[in-house]
Scaffold this motif. Structure first.
Motif, short mmCIF file in Angstrom:
data_model
loop_
_atom_site.label_atom_id
_atom_site.label_comp_id
_atom_site.label_asym_id
_atom_site.label_seq_id
_atom_site.Cartn_x
_atom_site.Cartn_y
_atom_site.Cartn_z
N GLN A 32 0.53 -1.48 0.34
CA GLN A 32 0.15 -0.13 -0.23
C GLN A 32 1.04 0.70 -0.25
OE1 GLN A 32 -2.84 -0.39 3.77
NE2 GLN A 32 -3.93 -2.29 2.48
N SER A 33 2.09 1.28 0.70
CA SER A 33 2.68 2.56 0.86
C SER A 33 3.63 2.69 -0.02
CB SER A 33 3.28 2.49 2.03
OG SER A 33 4.22 1.38 2.12
N SER A 34 4.14 1.25 -1.44
CA SER A 34 4.57 1.46 -2.36
C SER A 34 4.14 2.80 -3.25
CB SER A 34 4.85 0.31 -3.38
OG SER A 34 5.79 0.31 -4.49
N ASN A 35 5.71 3.75 -3.83
CA ASN A 35 4.88 4.81 -5.01
C ASN A 35 5.81 4.62 -6.25
OD1 ASN A 35 3.84 6.32 -2.72
ND2 ASN A 35 5.13 7.97 -2.72
N GLU A 36 6.03 3.13 -6.38
CA GLU A 36 6.58 2.84 -7.59
C GLU A 36 5.44 1.68 -8.23
OE1 GLU A 36 9.79 2.21 -8.90
OE2 GLU A 36 9.30 4.08 -7.13
N PRO A 37 5.33 1.54 -9.34
CA PRO A 37 4.36 0.91 -10.48
C PRO A 37 4.43 -0.63 -10.54
CG PRO A 37 5.94 2.50 -12.00
CD PRO A 37 6.28 2.49 -10.45
N GLN A 38 2.79 -0.89 -10.46
CA GLN A 38 3.31 -2.26 -10.17
C GLN A 38 3.95 -2.92 -11.80
OE1 GLN A 38 0.66 -4.73 -7.90
NE2 GLN A 38 -1.34 -3.66 -9.01
N MET A 39 4.62 -3.60 -11.93
CA MET A 39 5.18 -4.14 -13.13
C MET A 39 5.15 -5.40 -13.37
SD MET A 39 5.06 -0.84 -14.22
CE MET A 39 6.29 -1.38 -16.56
N HIS A 40 5.41 -6.47 -12.81
CA HIS A 40 5.33 -7.94 -12.61
C HIS A 40 4.25 -8.62 -12.07
CE1 HIS A 40 9.09 -6.23 -13.68
NE2 HIS A 40 9.51 -6.55 -11.92
N LEU A 41 3.40 -8.38 -12.74
CA LEU A 41 2.26 -9.47 -12.62
C LEU A 41 2.23 -10.22 -13.38
CD1 LEU A 41 -0.64 -6.46 -11.03
CD2 LEU A 41 -0.14 -7.52 -10.12
N PRO A 42 1.12 -11.23 -13.40
CA PRO A 42 1.09 -11.85 -14.44
C PRO A 42 0.28 -11.29 -15.34
CG PRO A 42 -0.03 -13.24 -12.10
CD PRO A 42 0.08 -11.19 -12.38
N ARG A 43 0.95 -12.02 -16.96
CA ARG A 43 0.01 -11.61 -18.02
C ARG A 43 -1.33 -12.79 -19.01
NH1 ARG A 43 1.51 -6.59 -19.58
NH2 ARG A 43 3.42 -5.57 -18.55
N THR A 44 -2.24 -12.29 -19.36
CA THR A 44 -3.10 -12.82 -20.26
C THR A 44 -3.20 -12.64 -21.41
OG1 THR A 44 -5.61 -14.21 -19.93
CG2 THR A 44 -5.02 -12.10 -19.64
N GLU A 45 -3.90 -12.67 -22.24
CA GLU A 45 -3.86 -11.86 -24.18
C GLU A 45 -5.17 -11.73 -24.05
OE1 GLU A 45 -3.57 -13.70 -28.44
OE2 GLU A 45 -1.66 -13.55 -27.67
N LEU A 46 -6.04 -10.71 -24.56
CA LEU A 46 -7.52 -10.21 -24.82
C LEU A 46 -7.68 -10.36 -26.48
CD1 LEU A 46 -8.06 -8.97 -21.65
CD2 LEU A 46 -8.71 -11.29 -21.77
N ARG A 47 -8.59 -10.15 -26.89
CA ARG A 47 -8.78 -9.81 -27.73
C ARG A 47 -9.82 -8.67 -28.04
NH1 ARG A 47 -4.81 -11.24 -31.17
NH2 ARG A 47 -5.81 -10.60 -33.00
#
Length: 163
Positions: free
Chosen positions: A34-49
């Motif tokens: 909650q206190s991190s002022n950094e963007p979260q860049m390492h979440l899992p990914r999925t491909e949508l269309r």
């Protein structure tokens, strides 16, 4: 009998220490997220269309990940977005606190149908809500849906929307 008594005395203390350690660890991780002022860049990914258009979506499924969302992000590639996944359908409301880029939220039904779209401005703390209960919200750069002529009623496809 002495061994039995010593086990009975040690076991509750171990359990209490274990629970205390788990509570402390959980609170520490939560506070950090909650206190991190950094963007979260390492979440899992999925491909949508969306029709012929491919979307590379980060998946925010845990509460802390959904809460942090796209905050503090300076930019986002045009074909990327963030898919927020909730446990059950409800009216979902989003705001733009600590969000630096303009976004459009697509509120999406379980079958991938876009229920409604909401343009949101950076730092705007007004709520933007789904028109009916949904489990999914896809945030993309503002203008992405409009430039592709994708409106409410259009259907997204991908693994999250499969029955």
């Amino acid at each position: 009998m002495t061994l039995h008594n010593s086990r009975m005395n040690v076991l509750p203390h171990r359990r209490i220490l274990g629970w205390a350690l788990m509570a402390w660890l959980s609170a520490t991780l939560s506070a950090h997220a909650q206190s991190s002022n950094e963007p979260q860049m390492h979440l899992p990914r999925t491909e949508l269309r969306a029709g012929m258009y491919r979307i590379d979506a980060q998946v925010a499924q845990r509460f802390a990940d959904r809460q942090h969302g796209l905050m503090f992000r300076q930019s986002m590639p045009a074909h990327e977005g963030m898919l927020f996944v909730f446990e059950q359908p409800a009216v979902q409301c989003f705001w733009m606190k600590n969000t630096l880029i303009p976004l459009t939220a697509a509120f999406v039904a379980d079958d991938g149908t876009i229920v409604n779209l909401a343009d949101m401005q950076p730092h705007d703390e007004n709520s933007h809500c789904s028109a009916k209960p949904v489990r999914f919200v896809l945030e993309m750069n503002q203008g992405w849906f409009k430039s592709k002529h994708i409106h409410a009623g259009a259907k997204l496809t991908g693994a999250p929307f499969k029955p």
